[in-house]
Design a protein around this motif. Structure first.
Motif, mmCIF file in Angstrom:
data_model
loop_
_atom_site.group_PDB
_atom_site.id
_atom_site.type_symbol
_atom_site.label_atom_id
_atom_site.label_comp_id
_atom_site.label_asym_id
_atom_site.label_seq_id
_atom_site.Cartn_x
_atom_site.Cartn_y
_atom_site.Cartn_z
ATOM 1 N N ILE A 1 25.003 -22.258 -11.629
ATOM 2 C CA ILE A 1 25.297 -23.246 -12.675
ATOM 3 C C ILE A 1 24.543 -22.944 -13.971
ATOM 4 O O ILE A 1 25.150 -22.762 -15.030
ATOM 5 C CB ILE A 1 24.971 -24.669 -12.186
ATOM 6 N N LEU A 2 23.232 -22.859 -13.883
ATOM 7 C CA LEU A 2 22.438 -22.652 -15.095
ATOM 8 C C LEU A 2 22.740 -21.307 -15.752
ATOM 9 O O LEU A 2 22.737 -21.199 -16.983
ATOM 10 C CB LEU A 2 20.945 -22.768 -14.778
ATOM 11 N N SER B 1 25.499 -19.955 -15.947
ATOM 12 C CA SER B 1 26.835 -20.005 -16.553
ATOM 13 C C SER B 1 26.859 -20.774 -17.861
ATOM 14 O O SER B 1 27.901 -20.821 -18.528
ATOM 15 C CB SER B 1 27.824 -20.647 -15.568
ATOM 16 N N ILE B 2 25.749 -21.393 -18.230
ATOM 17 C CA ILE B 2 25.733 -22.246 -19.415
ATOM 18 C C ILE B 2 26.039 -21.454 -20.682
ATOM 19 O O ILE B 2 26.813 -21.898 -21.536
ATOM 20 C CB ILE B 2 24.376 -22.968 -19.528
ATOM 21 N N VAL C 1 29.793 -20.386 -20.886
ATOM 22 C CA VAL C 1 30.616 -21.582 -21.075
ATOM 23 C C VAL C 1 30.414 -22.136 -22.485
ATOM 24 O O VAL C 1 31.380 -22.526 -23.161
ATOM 25 C CB VAL C 1 30.260 -22.647 -20.019
ATOM 26 N N GLY C 2 29.174 -22.178 -22.955
ATOM 27 C CA GLY C 2 28.895 -22.721 -24.276
ATOM 28 C C GLY C 2 29.521 -21.901 -25.393
ATOM 29 O O GLY C 2 30.149 -22.454 -26.308
ATOM 30 N N SER D 1 29.012 -28.746 -11.018
ATOM 31 C CA SER D 1 29.977 -28.165 -11.960
ATOM 32 C C SER D 1 30.530 -29.159 -12.980
ATOM 33 O O SER D 1 30.854 -28.746 -14.111
ATOM 34 C CB SER D 1 31.136 -27.522 -11.191
ATOM 35 N N LEU E 1 28.965 -28.780 -16.293
ATOM 36 C CA LEU E 1 29.482 -27.684 -17.125
ATOM 37 C C LEU E 1 30.715 -28.132 -17.890
ATOM 38 O O LEU E 1 30.918 -27.756 -19.053
ATOM 39 C CB LEU E 1 29.821 -26.475 -16.254
ATOM 40 N N LEU F 1 29.502 -30.306 -20.725
ATOM 41 C CA LEU F 1 28.890 -29.448 -21.745
ATOM 42 C C LEU F 1 29.964 -28.733 -22.552
ATOM 43 O O LEU F 1 29.886 -28.652 -23.789
ATOM 44 C CB LEU F 1 27.974 -28.430 -21.066
ATOM 45 N N SER F 2 30.980 -28.223 -21.868
ATOM 46 C CA SER F 2 32.072 -27.540 -22.551
ATOM 47 C C SER F 2 32.800 -28.491 -23.497
ATOM 48 O O SER F 2 33.166 -28.113 -24.624
ATOM 49 C CB SER F 2 33.044 -26.967 -21.515
#
Length: 265
Positions: A58-59, A61-62, A65-66, A162, A165, A168-169
Protein backbone atom coordinates in the motif's frame (compact mmCIF):
# COMPACT_ATOMS: atom_id res chain seq x y z
CA UNK A 1 0.88 -35.99 -40.74
CA UNK A 2 -2.52 -34.86 -39.40
CA UNK A 3 -5.43 -35.54 -41.76
CA UNK A 4 -8.53 -33.37 -42.00
CA UNK A 5 -10.61 -35.87 -40.04
CA UNK A 6 -8.06 -36.11 -37.23
CA UNK A 7 -7.89 -32.31 -37.10
CA UNK A 8 -11.61 -31.97 -36.47
CA UNK A 9 -11.54 -34.81 -33.94
CA UNK A 10 -8.80 -33.16 -31.88
CA UNK A 11 -10.58 -29.78 -31.70
CA UNK A 12 -13.34 -30.94 -29.30
CA UNK A 13 -10.68 -32.74 -27.27
CA UNK A 14 -8.62 -29.57 -26.92
CA UNK A 15 -11.71 -27.55 -26.03
CA UNK A 16 -12.67 -30.12 -23.41
CA UNK A 17 -9.16 -29.97 -21.97
CA UNK A 18 -9.29 -26.17 -21.74
CA UNK A 19 -12.67 -26.21 -20.01
CA UNK A 20 -11.51 -28.95 -17.63
CA UNK A 21 -8.35 -27.01 -16.70
CA UNK A 22 -10.40 -23.85 -16.16
CA UNK A 23 -12.87 -25.60 -13.84
CA UNK A 24 -10.04 -27.32 -11.97
CA UNK A 25 -8.30 -23.96 -11.49
CA UNK A 26 -11.46 -22.44 -10.02
CA UNK A 27 -11.82 -25.35 -7.62
CA UNK A 28 -8.17 -25.15 -6.55
CA UNK A 29 -8.52 -21.40 -6.07
CA UNK A 30 -11.42 -21.76 -3.62
CA UNK A 31 -9.67 -24.58 -1.77
CA UNK A 32 -6.64 -22.30 -1.60
CA UNK A 33 -8.78 -19.52 -0.09
CA UNK A 34 -10.13 -21.97 2.47
CA UNK A 35 -6.58 -22.73 3.51
CA UNK A 36 -5.61 -19.06 3.54
CA UNK A 37 -8.48 -17.93 5.76
CA UNK A 38 -7.86 -20.37 8.57
CA UNK A 39 -7.41 -18.77 11.98
CA UNK A 40 -3.76 -17.67 12.42
CA UNK A 41 -1.86 -19.75 14.94
CA UNK A 42 -0.19 -16.66 16.41
CA UNK A 43 -1.91 -13.28 16.07
CA UNK A 44 1.28 -11.45 17.03
CA UNK A 45 3.09 -12.84 14.01
CA UNK A 46 0.09 -12.08 11.79
CA UNK A 47 -0.02 -8.44 12.91
CA UNK A 48 3.72 -8.09 12.32
CA UNK A 49 3.35 -9.48 8.80
CA UNK A 50 0.31 -7.27 8.24
CA UNK A 51 2.36 -4.15 8.98
CA UNK A 52 5.15 -5.31 6.67
CA UNK A 53 2.71 -6.06 3.84
CA UNK A 54 1.01 -2.69 4.35
CA UNK A 55 4.33 -0.98 3.72
CA UNK A 56 5.18 -3.24 0.79
CA UNK A 57 1.83 -3.19 -1.02
CA UNK A 58 0.00 0.00 0.00
CA UNK A 59 2.52 2.61 1.09
CA UNK A 60 4.89 1.80 -1.77
CA UNK A 61 2.03 2.45 -4.22
CA UNK A 62 1.32 5.98 -3.02
CA UNK A 63 3.83 7.66 -5.31
CA UNK A 64 2.69 6.05 -8.55
CA UNK A 65 -0.99 6.49 -7.65
CA UNK A 66 -0.43 10.13 -6.70
CA UNK A 67 1.54 11.08 -9.82
CA UNK A 68 -0.93 9.41 -12.19
CA UNK A 69 -3.95 10.93 -10.41
CA UNK A 70 -2.61 14.49 -10.53
CA UNK A 71 -1.92 14.33 -14.26
CA UNK A 72 -5.20 12.57 -15.06
CA UNK A 73 -7.10 15.25 -13.13
CA UNK A 74 -5.42 17.93 -15.23
CA UNK A 75 -6.09 16.06 -18.48
CA UNK A 76 -9.77 15.62 -17.60
CA UNK A 77 -10.14 19.36 -17.01
CA UNK A 78 -8.61 20.22 -20.38
CA UNK A 79 -10.61 17.59 -22.28
CA UNK A 80 -13.90 18.49 -20.60
CA UNK A 81 -13.43 22.23 -21.04
CA UNK A 82 -12.54 21.82 -24.71
CA UNK A 83 -15.79 19.92 -25.31
CA UNK A 84 -18.02 22.41 -23.48
CA UNK A 85 -17.81 25.28 -25.94
CA UNK A 86 -21.56 25.94 -26.01
CA UNK A 87 -22.11 29.34 -24.34
CA UNK A 88 -25.46 28.12 -22.98
CA UNK A 89 -23.72 25.51 -20.79
CA UNK A 90 -22.36 26.80 -17.51
CA UNK A 91 -18.59 26.30 -17.27
CA UNK A 92 -18.95 25.05 -13.72
CA UNK A 93 -19.99 21.71 -15.23
CA UNK A 94 -16.30 21.14 -16.00
CA UNK A 95 -15.64 20.67 -12.28
CA UNK A 96 -18.76 18.54 -11.90
CA UNK A 97 -17.83 16.19 -14.75
CA UNK A 98 -14.23 15.87 -13.57
CA UNK A 99 -15.43 14.92 -10.09
CA UNK A 100 -17.89 12.36 -11.39
CA UNK A 101 -15.34 10.82 -13.78
CA UNK A 102 -12.79 10.49 -11.01
CA UNK A 103 -15.04 9.08 -8.30
CA UNK A 104 -17.10 6.73 -10.46
CA UNK A 105 -14.46 5.08 -12.59
CA UNK A 106 -10.89 6.34 -12.64
CA UNK A 107 -10.02 6.30 -8.92
CA UNK A 108 -11.22 2.72 -8.50
CA UNK A 109 -11.10 0.79 -11.77
CA UNK A 110 -8.20 2.50 -13.51
CA UNK A 111 -6.07 2.59 -10.36
CA UNK A 112 -6.88 -1.09 -9.73
CA UNK A 113 -5.70 -1.97 -13.25
CA UNK A 114 -2.44 -0.16 -12.52
CA UNK A 115 -2.10 -1.99 -9.21
CA UNK A 116 -2.76 -5.30 -10.98
CA UNK A 117 0.60 -4.85 -12.67
CA UNK A 118 2.48 -3.36 -9.75
CA UNK A 119 1.00 -5.24 -6.79
CA UNK A 120 0.09 -8.45 -8.62
CA UNK A 121 3.54 -9.07 -10.07
CA UNK A 122 5.12 -8.31 -6.70
CA UNK A 123 2.99 -10.88 -4.85
CA UNK A 124 3.17 -13.55 -7.53
CA UNK A 125 6.93 -13.33 -8.03
CA UNK A 126 7.67 -13.27 -4.29
CA UNK A 127 5.57 -16.35 -3.46
CA UNK A 128 6.56 -18.10 -6.69
CA UNK A 129 10.25 -17.69 -5.85
CA UNK A 130 9.61 -19.21 -2.44
CA UNK A 131 7.84 -22.14 -4.11
CA UNK A 132 10.61 -23.01 -6.55
CA UNK A 133 13.29 -22.65 -3.85
CA UNK A 134 11.28 -25.10 -1.70
CA UNK A 135 10.81 -22.66 1.18
CA UNK A 136 7.06 -23.31 1.13
CA UNK A 137 7.66 -27.06 1.20
CA UNK A 138 9.87 -26.60 4.26
CA UNK A 139 7.07 -24.68 6.03
CA UNK A 140 4.58 -27.42 5.24
CA UNK A 141 6.93 -30.08 6.61
CA UNK A 142 7.24 -28.13 9.87
CA UNK A 143 3.45 -28.10 10.22
CA UNK A 144 3.04 -24.41 9.38
CA UNK A 145 0.02 -23.29 7.36
CA UNK A 146 2.17 -21.78 4.62
CA UNK A 147 -0.78 -20.34 2.69
CA UNK A 148 -2.15 -18.59 5.75
CA UNK A 149 1.26 -17.37 6.92
CA UNK A 150 2.34 -15.97 3.55
CA UNK A 151 -0.90 -14.94 1.88
CA UNK A 152 -3.40 -13.89 4.57
CA UNK A 153 -1.51 -10.71 5.64
CA UNK A 154 -1.18 -9.69 1.98
CA UNK A 155 -4.86 -10.21 1.23
CA UNK A 156 -6.05 -8.44 4.38
CA UNK A 157 -3.69 -5.48 3.91
CA UNK A 158 -4.64 -5.05 0.24
CA UNK A 159 -8.38 -5.45 0.84
CA UNK A 160 -8.76 -3.32 3.97
CA UNK A 161 -6.38 -0.46 3.18
CA UNK A 162 -6.80 -0.09 -0.60
CA UNK A 163 -9.81 2.30 -0.21
CA UNK A 164 -7.35 4.83 1.21
CA UNK A 165 -5.50 4.72 -2.11
CA UNK A 166 -8.80 5.40 -3.85
CA UNK A 167 -9.50 8.42 -1.61
CA UNK A 168 -5.95 9.68 -2.13
CA UNK A 169 -6.34 9.33 -5.89
CA UNK A 170 -9.65 11.20 -5.77
CA UNK A 171 -8.25 14.12 -3.78
CA UNK A 172 -5.09 14.40 -5.88
CA UNK A 173 -7.08 14.14 -9.12
CA UNK A 174 -9.22 17.09 -8.07
CA UNK A 175 -6.08 18.94 -6.98
CA UNK A 176 -4.47 18.26 -10.36
CA UNK A 177 -7.50 19.72 -12.08
CA UNK A 178 -7.37 22.78 -9.84
CA UNK A 179 -3.69 23.31 -10.64
CA UNK A 180 -4.41 23.22 -14.38
CA UNK A 181 -7.36 25.59 -13.97
CA UNK A 182 -5.25 28.04 -11.95
CA UNK A 183 -2.27 27.85 -14.30
CA UNK A 184 -4.10 28.08 -17.62
CA UNK A 185 -7.23 30.06 -16.76
CA UNK A 186 -9.22 27.68 -18.96
CA UNK A 187 -12.15 28.39 -16.64
CA UNK A 188 -12.48 30.47 -13.49
CA UNK A 189 -11.32 28.70 -10.34
CA UNK A 190 -14.59 29.71 -8.64
CA UNK A 191 -16.55 27.92 -11.37
CA UNK A 192 -14.39 24.82 -10.95
CA UNK A 193 -14.94 24.75 -7.19
CA UNK A 194 -18.68 25.33 -7.65
CA UNK A 195 -18.83 22.39 -10.04
CA UNK A 196 -17.05 20.17 -7.52
CA UNK A 197 -19.77 20.93 -4.96
CA UNK A 198 -22.69 20.64 -7.39
CA UNK A 199 -25.07 17.68 -6.78
CA UNK A 200 -22.60 15.84 -4.57
CA UNK A 201 -23.60 12.24 -3.84
CA UNK A 202 -21.68 10.65 -0.97
CA UNK A 203 -22.83 7.16 -1.96
CA UNK A 204 -20.57 7.34 -5.01
CA UNK A 205 -17.55 7.54 -2.71
CA UNK A 206 -18.68 4.43 -0.83
CA UNK A 207 -19.37 2.68 -4.14
CA UNK A 208 -15.88 3.48 -5.41
CA UNK A 209 -14.24 2.40 -2.13
CA UNK A 210 -16.15 -0.89 -2.23
CA UNK A 211 -15.04 -1.55 -5.80
CA UNK A 212 -11.43 -0.76 -4.93
CA UNK A 213 -11.51 -3.14 -1.98
CA UNK A 214 -13.04 -5.92 -4.10
CA UNK A 215 -10.56 -5.40 -6.92
CA UNK A 216 -7.55 -5.49 -4.60
CA UNK A 217 -8.89 -8.67 -3.00
CA UNK A 218 -8.95 -10.25 -6.46
CA UNK A 219 -5.47 -8.93 -7.25
CA UNK A 220 -3.86 -10.16 -4.04
CA UNK A 221 -5.60 -13.55 -3.82
CA UNK A 222 -5.27 -14.54 -7.50
CA UNK A 223 -1.65 -13.39 -7.70
CA UNK A 224 -0.82 -15.32 -4.54
CA UNK A 225 -2.63 -18.38 -5.92
CA UNK A 226 -0.63 -18.33 -9.15
CA UNK A 227 2.63 -17.80 -7.28
CA UNK A 228 1.84 -20.50 -4.71
CA UNK A 229 1.40 -23.14 -7.41
CA UNK A 230 4.20 -21.90 -9.67
CA UNK A 231 6.47 -24.53 -11.19
CA UNK A 232 9.17 -24.72 -13.81
CA UNK A 233 11.95 -22.69 -12.23
CA UNK A 234 12.46 -18.98 -12.85
CA UNK A 235 10.57 -19.15 -16.13
CA UNK A 236 7.60 -20.54 -14.23
CA UNK A 237 7.71 -17.57 -11.86
CA UNK A 238 7.63 -15.23 -14.84
CA UNK A 239 4.71 -17.10 -16.36
CA UNK A 240 2.78 -16.98 -13.08
CA UNK A 241 3.31 -13.20 -12.84
CA UNK A 242 2.11 -12.67 -16.41
CA UNK A 243 -0.87 -14.94 -15.86
CA UNK A 244 -1.77 -13.05 -12.69
CA UNK A 245 -1.75 -9.67 -14.41
CA UNK A 246 -3.86 -10.86 -17.35
CA UNK A 247 -6.44 -12.76 -15.29
CA UNK A 248 -6.86 -10.03 -12.66
CA UNK A 249 -7.21 -7.32 -15.30
CA UNK A 250 -10.00 -9.27 -17.02
CA UNK A 251 -11.75 -9.99 -13.72
CA UNK A 252 -11.50 -6.35 -12.64
CA UNK A 253 -13.33 -5.23 -15.76
CA UNK A 254 -15.91 -8.00 -15.45
CA UNK A 255 -16.66 -7.30 -11.77
CA UNK A 256 -16.70 -3.57 -12.50
CA UNK A 257 -19.66 -4.20 -14.80
CA UNK A 258 -21.39 -6.51 -12.30
CA UNK A 259 -20.94 -4.25 -9.26
CA UNK A 260 -21.99 -1.16 -11.19
CA UNK A 261 -25.17 -2.88 -12.33
CA UNK A 262 -25.97 -4.08 -8.80
CA UNK A 263 -25.16 -0.89 -6.89
CA UNK A 264 -26.18 1.91 -9.24
CA UNK A 265 -29.28 0.49 -10.97
Amino acid sequence: MVTGVEKYVTLPTKLYGMVRNFVESIGRYFLFLKQVFRKPEKWKIFLKQFVLETDKLILSSIIIVGVISIFIGGVLVIQTASNLENPLIDRMYVGYMVRESLVLEFCSTMIALILAGKMGSNISSEIGSMRITEQIDAMDMMGVNSAGFLVLPKVVAATVLSPFLMLLSFVLGILGGYIVVSATGIIATAQYVTGLKFCYNGFYVFYSCFKMSLFCFLISSISAFNGYYAKGGSLGVGRSSTKSIISTSILILMFDLIVTQLMLY
